[in-house]
Design an enzyme around this catalytic site. Structure first.
Site, PDB file in Angstrom:
ATOM      1  N   SER A 100      91.159  29.725  19.857  1.00 47.57           N
ATOM      2  CA  SER A 100      92.094  30.306  20.803  1.00 47.57           C
ATOM      3  C   SER A 100      91.478  31.515  21.521  1.00 47.57           C
ATOM      4  O   SER A 100      90.434  31.380  22.154  1.00 47.57           O
ATOM      5  CB  SER A 100      93.391  30.681  20.073  1.00 47.57           C
ATOM      6  OG  SER A 100      94.441  30.927  20.977  1.00 47.57           O
ATOM      7  N   HIS A 142      96.684  22.796  18.423  1.00 53.59           N
ATOM      8  CA  HIS A 142      95.845  23.945  18.760  1.00 53.59           C
ATOM      9  C   HIS A 142      94.875  24.317  17.639  1.00 53.59           C
ATOM     10  O   HIS A 142      93.728  24.653  17.908  1.00 53.59           O
ATOM     11  CB  HIS A 142      96.774  25.128  19.066  1.00 53.59           C
ATOM     12  CG  HIS A 142      96.099  26.345  19.610  1.00 53.59           C
ATOM     13  ND1 HIS A 142      95.487  26.369  20.836  1.00 53.59           N
ATOM     14  CD2 HIS A 142      95.965  27.598  19.091  1.00 53.59           C
ATOM     15  CE1 HIS A 142      94.996  27.586  21.060  1.00 53.59           C
ATOM     16  NE2 HIS A 142      95.275  28.343  20.018  1.00 53.59           N
ATOM     17  N   ASP A 184      97.449  19.905  22.196  1.00 53.59           N
ATOM     18  CA  ASP A 184      97.623  21.345  22.362  1.00 53.59           C
ATOM     19  C   ASP A 184      98.141  21.644  23.762  1.00 53.59           C
ATOM     20  O   ASP A 184      97.563  21.199  24.756  1.00 53.59           O
ATOM     21  CB  ASP A 184      96.282  22.048  22.144  1.00 53.59           C
ATOM     22  CG  ASP A 184      96.362  23.554  22.304  1.00 53.59           C
ATOM     23  OD1 ASP A 184      97.474  24.097  22.357  1.00 53.59           O
ATOM     24  OD2 ASP A 184      95.288  24.188  22.351  1.00 53.59           O
TER      25      ASP A 184
END
Length: 575
Positions: free
Chosen positions: A215, A501, A432
């Site tokens: 991320s 994610h 995601d």
């Protein structure tokens, strides 16, 4: 436990399940299949040996480290020995008056191939604790959403190499001090000061260093890795490889707004909008020029550099609200249809599961009587943590005034690391929505490394996850062809099917294979080489076919124009 006699062609992901799972509610045919599975011969799990393996003597215990030693049988609610580990705070500089510290938890590896190497794991945010990764992704014990208690993690990364999970920058988790960072360059400088102190504490001078994260760590990791390389000091900063999951490498408008319509149309069954709303967002997308931009620039090889301003912007390059908010209007609409919708994994539906870290996906939810694990006094005491309030993602700024002034990492930092190490992976979960896979690919196709712009061929090689006997009901994972990939000029891109994610959480077996490739334990990921810790496991003998993530193959990023022509025949990917 996997059925070794059912090695199919593996053109799609196959979930590894325990023989005898109760499927009686599904009808007579499913009952008959379940009975047949019970009679199938299976190999004994091999991971029991790995989980139970302990060094005959502590590997890193000495006068400098003893104060950080953690009792492996004393972790609250964990009813098994997690092995040798160390946790604590170290300052971000050599200044004896330094008041800012980073908190970490280090798990050594007993794998004989792990000598003289260590991996750093970083979560994102900015300001989200890397202990999220430790507890729910790739640490020795797991406590996943909605589950009863912590369990063994057969996919723990410390079964392959030495791993330290670091809470950073200052102000994240248990890391204390004054927030002074204004940029990723500041974050990297502070991390380097901490890292030198860590290496001295554990006498790891000269160790190969690998960095991985997810991320917002798509900024952290490349900038830190680039700073390590610039130091030209292999005693402390022997940077050897980088792995980033669902990373923030470009601007949000590219990662979210531009590709969002194509994403919702590709996964149309998960976004069952009525005709009126769908027509509205399609019209707005067309007005903003987003799909036209995708058609022009998400191609292989690239059609050229992506010019500024991006589509849907005013004359000053500022994104127009009616354009950039297509993303959030879609989120609002799907949240009405699916009130438990999760940006981190868009196939999630109700019920809303509680999370021992306090944040299960898109919602903050703690049922009555529950508590945040790392904010408990007994947990803090067990790992020598300061007695402060711990949050999975801090409510305070970790950059001065909340602003990170650095350029996206794909402009300079990330290409630098690729060119210097020839060992970088970018991995993205197909489900995601926080950061979209096609947005990441747009960033890559606008990045120059190895003297060329972007990938020259489509990422349609098959990504293969080896069959294995690692799992039980408490830690199921997949095997078979489980995505698509490509490697060029030192950079590998992998798309992982059915993952959201956090790839090591949703697809731990896939992440395990990617780590083996990063460490150089295997030289291919589109081949049927077994896991290095399970070399005897039978593998598919059928052709693997193409990869299975076509949303990244077509020029528009959707399914209608998908080409299924192989772009490269190679099996050996390290070139």
């Amino acid at each position: 436990m996997r059925l070794t006699s059912l090695l199919l062609s593996a053109t799609t992901a196959v979930v590894v399940v325990a023989a005898g799972r109760d499927v009686g509610h599904a009808g007579k045919l499913h009952k008959a299949f379940a009975e047949a599975r019970k009679k199938t011969t299976v190999r004994e799990p091999v991971m029991d040996q790995i989980l139970d393996r302990r060094a005959s003597a502590p590997l890193f215990l000495n006068a400098n480290t003893s104060k950080f030693a953690v009792n492996g049988t004393g972790i609250p609610d964990v009813n098994f020995d997690v092995g040798e580990s160390y946790a604590g705070s170290l300052p971000i500089s050599s200044d004896p008056n330094e008041e800012s510290n980073l908190f970490w938890w280090f798990f050594p590896s007993t794998n004989p191939d792990a000598k003289k190497e260590i991996l750093i794991w970083l979560n994102g945010g900015p300001g989200c604790s890397s202990f999220e990764g430790l507890l729910q992704e790739n640490g020795p014990f797991l406590w996943q959403y909605g589950t009863f208690k912590p369990v063994h993690n057969p996919w723990s990364w410390n079964t392959l190499t030495n791993v330290v999970w670091v809470e950073q920058p200052v102000g994240t988790g248990f890391s204390t001090g004054k927030v002074t960072a204004t940029s990723e360059e500041d974050v990297a400088k502070q991390f380097m000061g901490f890292w030198r102190n860590f290496m001295d504490t554990f006498s790891m001078q000269g160790y190969k260093v690998y960095i991985a994260g997810e991320s917002y760590a798509g900024l952290y990791c490349p900038y830190i890795a680039s700073a390590f390389l610039n130091a030209e000091d292999t005693t402390y900063y022997n940077m050897s490889g980088l792995l980033i999951y669902d990373p923030s490498i470009t601007l949000d408008v590219v990662s979210e707004s531009i590709p969002i319509l194509a994403f919702t149309e590709y996964w149309g069954g998960l976004y069952p909008f009525n005709d009126t709303f769908r027509a509205t967002i399609q019209a707005r997308d067309a007005k903003c020029g987003y799909s036209a931009w995708m058609n022009k620039y998400l191609v292989y090889p690239p059609s050229g550099p992506q010019p500024l301003p991006f589509p849907g912007s005013d004359e000053n390059g500022i994104p127009l609200e009616e354009c950039v908010n297509i993303y959030w209007d879609i989120f609002d609409a799907i949240s009405l249809i699916n009130p438990c919708f999760d940006l981190y994994q868009v196939a999630t539906t109700c019920p809303l599961l509680w999370d021992v870290l306090g944040f299960p996906g898109s919602f903050s939810y703690m049922p009555e009587g529950s508590s945040v694990y790392f904010d408990r006094a007994d947990v803090k005491a067990a790992i020598h943590a300061p007695n402060i309030t711990w949050e999975e993602c801090t409510s305070k700024n970790v950059f001065v005034n909340g602003t990170d002034s650095s350029l996206p990492s794909h402009i300079k930092a990330l290409p630098h690391v690729i060119d210097k190490t020839q060992n970088v992976q970018i991995v993205h979960g197909a489900l995601d929505m926080i950061l979209l896979a096609n947005g990441t690919l747009l960033g890559i196709q606008n990045m120059t490394w190895g003297g060329k712009l972007g990938f020259q061929t489509k990422p349609n090689w098959p990504f293969y996850v080896p069959y294995n006997d690692f799992t039980t009901h408490s830690n199921l994972a997949a095997a078979g062809v489980f995505g698509s990939m490509v490697t060029e000029r030192g950079l590998t891109y992998v798309s992982v099917d059915l993952s959201g994610h956090m790839v090591p959480q949703y697809a731990p077996s896939a992440a395990y294979r990617q780590l083996e490739f990063l460490l150089g334990r295997v030289d291919c990921m589109n081949c049927t080489t077994p896991f290095t810790v399970d070399k005897g496991a039978p593998q598919s003998s059928q052709p693997l076919g193409l990869g299975t993530a076509p949303q990244a193959w077509s020029e528009a990023g959707g399914g209608k124009n998908c080409s299924r022509k192989r772009s490269a025949p190679g099996r050996k990917l390290r070139k």
